[in-house]
Design a protein around this motif. Structure first.
Motif, PDB file in Angstrom:
ATOM      1  N   ALA A  33     -32.517  20.458  23.042  1.00 25.78           N
ATOM      2  CA  ALA A  33     -33.401  19.389  22.547  1.00 25.78           C
ATOM      3  C   ALA A  33     -32.990  18.045  23.122  1.00 25.78           C
ATOM      4  N   ARG A  34     -31.695  17.802  23.210  1.00 24.65           N
ATOM      5  CA  ARG A  34     -31.227  16.527  23.761  1.00 24.65           C
ATOM      6  C   ARG A  34     -31.570  16.390  25.240  1.00 24.65           C
ATOM      7  N   ALA A  35     -31.443  17.470  25.998  1.00 23.74           N
ATOM      8  CA  ALA A  35     -31.784  17.426  27.418  1.00 23.74           C
ATOM      9  C   ALA A  35     -33.271  17.146  27.613  1.00 23.74           C
ATOM     10  N   LEU A  54     -35.283  29.803  13.035  1.00 21.43           N
ATOM     11  CA  LEU A  54     -35.263  28.863  11.907  1.00 21.43           C
ATOM     12  C   LEU A  54     -33.978  28.040  11.891  1.00 21.43           C
ATOM     13  N   GLU A  55     -32.860  28.679  12.209  1.00 24.08           N
ATOM     14  CA  GLU A  55     -31.592  27.943  12.267  1.00 24.08           C
ATOM     15  C   GLU A  55     -31.631  26.928  13.414  1.00 24.08           C
ATOM     16  N   ALA A  56     -32.267  27.290  14.520  1.00 24.13           N
ATOM     17  CA  ALA A  56     -32.404  26.356  15.639  1.00 24.13           C
ATOM     18  C   ALA A  56     -33.214  25.137  15.214  1.00 24.13           C
ATOM     19  N   ALA A  61     -33.535  19.441  13.712  1.00 21.57           N
ATOM     20  CA  ALA A  61     -34.026  18.488  12.714  1.00 21.57           C
ATOM     21  C   ALA A  61     -32.892  17.663  12.121  1.00 21.57           C
ATOM     22  N   GLY A  62     -31.727  18.283  11.965  1.00 21.81           N
ATOM     23  CA  GLY A  62     -30.614  17.605  11.326  1.00 21.81           C
ATOM     24  C   GLY A  62     -29.721  16.816  12.258  1.00 21.81           C
ATOM     25  N   GLU A  63     -29.716  17.178  13.559  1.00 23.88           N
ATOM     26  CA  GLU A  63     -28.733  16.599  14.465  1.00 23.88           C
ATOM     27  C   GLU A  63     -29.305  15.813  15.637  1.00 23.88           C
ATOM     28  N   GLU A  65     -31.786  13.125  16.340  1.00 23.89           N
ATOM     29  CA  GLU A  65     -32.686  12.106  15.784  1.00 23.89           C
ATOM     30  C   GLU A  65     -33.868  11.808  16.680  1.00 23.89           C
ATOM     31  N   GLU A  66     -33.648  11.879  17.976  1.00 20.78           N
ATOM     32  CA  GLU A  66     -34.700  11.493  18.916  1.00 20.78           C
ATOM     33  C   GLU A  66     -35.778  12.553  19.081  1.00 20.78           C
ATOM     34  N   SER A  67     -35.548  13.762  18.576  1.00 21.08           N
ATOM     35  CA  SER A  67     -36.511  14.846  18.737  1.00 21.08           C
ATOM     36  C   SER A  67     -37.492  14.929  17.571  1.00 21.08           C
ATOM     37  N   VAL A  68     -38.697  15.403  17.897  1.00 22.47           N
ATOM     38  CA  VAL A  68     -39.709  15.749  16.891  1.00 22.47           C
ATOM     39  C   VAL A  68     -39.898  17.257  17.017  1.00 22.47           C
ATOM     40  N   VAL A  69     -39.302  18.012  16.096  1.00 24.85           N
ATOM     41  CA  VAL A  69     -39.294  19.463  16.242  1.00 24.85           C
ATOM     42  C   VAL A  69     -40.394  20.100  15.405  1.00 24.85           C
ATOM     43  N   GLY A  70     -41.131  20.999  16.050  1.00 23.28           N
ATOM     44  CA  GLY A  70     -42.148  21.779  15.360  1.00 23.28           C
ATOM     45  C   GLY A  70     -41.831  23.265  15.461  1.00 23.28           C
ATOM     46  N   ALA A  71     -42.532  24.059  14.668  1.00 24.96           N
ATOM     47  CA  ALA A  71     -42.336  25.508  14.672  1.00 24.96           C
ATOM     48  C   ALA A  71     -43.582  26.189  15.201  1.00 24.96           C
ATOM     49  N   GLY A  72     -43.396  27.160  16.096  1.00 23.28           N
ATOM     50  CA  GLY A  72     -44.519  27.888  16.662  1.00 23.28           C
ATOM     51  C   GLY A  72     -44.497  29.357  16.305  1.00 23.28           C
ATOM     52  N   THR A  73     -45.565  30.050  16.669  1.00 19.10           N
ATOM     53  CA  THR A  73     -45.767  31.472  16.371  1.00 19.10           C
ATOM     54  C   THR A  73     -45.692  31.730  14.863  1.00 19.10           C
ATOM     55  N   ILE A  74     -46.279  30.828  14.095  1.00 16.91           N
ATOM     56  CA  ILE A  74     -46.355  30.999  12.643  1.00 16.91           C
ATOM     57  C   ILE A  74     -47.541  31.898  12.333  1.00 16.91           C
ATOM     58  N   LEU A  75     -47.275  33.028  11.662  1.00 15.47           N
ATOM     59  CA  LEU A  75     -48.307  34.044  11.453  1.00 15.47           C
ATOM     60  C   LEU A  75     -48.780  34.159  10.013  1.00 15.47           C
ATOM     61  N   ASP A  76     -47.996  33.626   9.053  1.00 18.10           N
ATOM     62  CA  ASP A  76     -48.372  33.787   7.650  1.00 18.10           C
ATOM     63  C   ASP A  76     -47.791  32.649   6.811  1.00 18.10           C
ATOM     64  N   PRO A  77     -48.244  32.505   5.558  1.00 19.58           N
ATOM     65  CA  PRO A  77     -47.780  31.397   4.720  1.00 19.58           C
ATOM     66  C   PRO A  77     -46.277  31.381   4.476  1.00 19.58           C
ATOM     67  N   ALA A  78     -45.657  32.558   4.390  1.00 20.63           N
ATOM     68  CA  ALA A  78     -44.211  32.599   4.163  1.00 20.63           C
ATOM     69  C   ALA A  78     -43.475  31.942   5.333  1.00 20.63           C
ATOM     70  N   GLN A  79     -43.918  32.221   6.549  1.00 21.12           N
ATOM     71  CA  GLN A  79     -43.302  31.589   7.720  1.00 21.12           C
ATOM     72  C   GLN A  79     -43.592  30.090   7.751  1.00 21.12           C
TER      73      GLN A  79
END
Length: 214
Positions: A33-35, A54-56, A61-63, A65-79
């Motif tokens: 993410a930093r690169a 998810l750990e990534a 998100a926690g380390e 600051e300059e990144s805006v992280v999103g999640a992809g390949t979300i298939l259902d509400p639990a994810q």
């Protein structure tokens, strides 16, 4: 454009390419993410295609600051919920379902669902989603198909993903209904595994220079 779509556009505004990342080892997430951010690509999509995804997301998100992280390949509400709890700033899905629409309505995290047919695009538009993922872009008709949609459904904008590369990205970015593209070429698996962050930074910088025509 709806409030949620506007929020999503504001997160991704000015960035022509959104890196689509498959991270097998969460330890790689922060330096990757930093690169990418150093190269000018601050908004990134980490796909839920590996056990460490998810750990990534959590680590970026926690380390980073300059990144805006999103999640992809979300298939259902639990994810959707798990990704939001991990710190995702936006949620991306390859498609659109009633269940995911409800999860989106119940969440403050903006949603970028996939749609490729006029019917799917119109259904998303009816519920206020006017910024959509066009996936799989090349296999679904590519830039020519998206160009054909620009007049009849003029108020819907897209982020094409799937088969988009350094060689064809400019063709998509030149369309009036394309805001950005998603691609994995800026962080190839072999460079990530080998920790070649400077080479990834160079690829990100080249991608960040792909601008929409004025």
């Amino acid at each position: 454009m709806s409030n949620k779509s506007e929020k999503l556009v504001s997160l991704l505004a000015g960035q022509p390419v959104i890196p689509v990342l498959r991270i097998a080892d969460a330890k790689q997430a922060v330096p990757l993410a930093r690169a990418l951010a150093r190269g000018g690509l601050k908004a990134i999509e980490i796909t839920l295609r590996t056990p460490d995804a998810l750990e990534a997301i959590r680590r970026v998100a926690g380390e980073v600051e300059e990144s805006v992280v999103g999640a992809g390949t979300i298939l259902d509400p639990a994810q959707y919920d798990a990704a939001a709890q991990a710190g995702s700033r936006f949620i991306v899905s390859p498609g659109i379902t009633k269940e995911l629409l409800k999860a989106s309505a119940d969440s403050d995290i903006p949603f970028l669902p996939g749609a490729i047919t006029p019917g799917e695009i119109m259904a998303a538009r009816q519920v206020g989603l006017t910024f959509l993922k066009f996936f799989p872009a090349e296999q679904a008709g590519g830039a020519a198909f998206l160009k054909a949609l620009a007049s009849p459904i003029a108020d819907v904008k897209f982020c094409p993903t799937g088969g988009v590369s350094a060689t064809n990205a400019a063709g998509y970015l030149g369309l009036p209904n394309v805001i950005c593209v998603g691609g994995s070429w800026v962080a190839p698996d072999d460079l990530v595994v080998n920790g070649e962050w400077s080479r990834i930074e160079d690829l990100a910088r080249a991608a960040a220079e792909l601008r929409k025509p004025a």
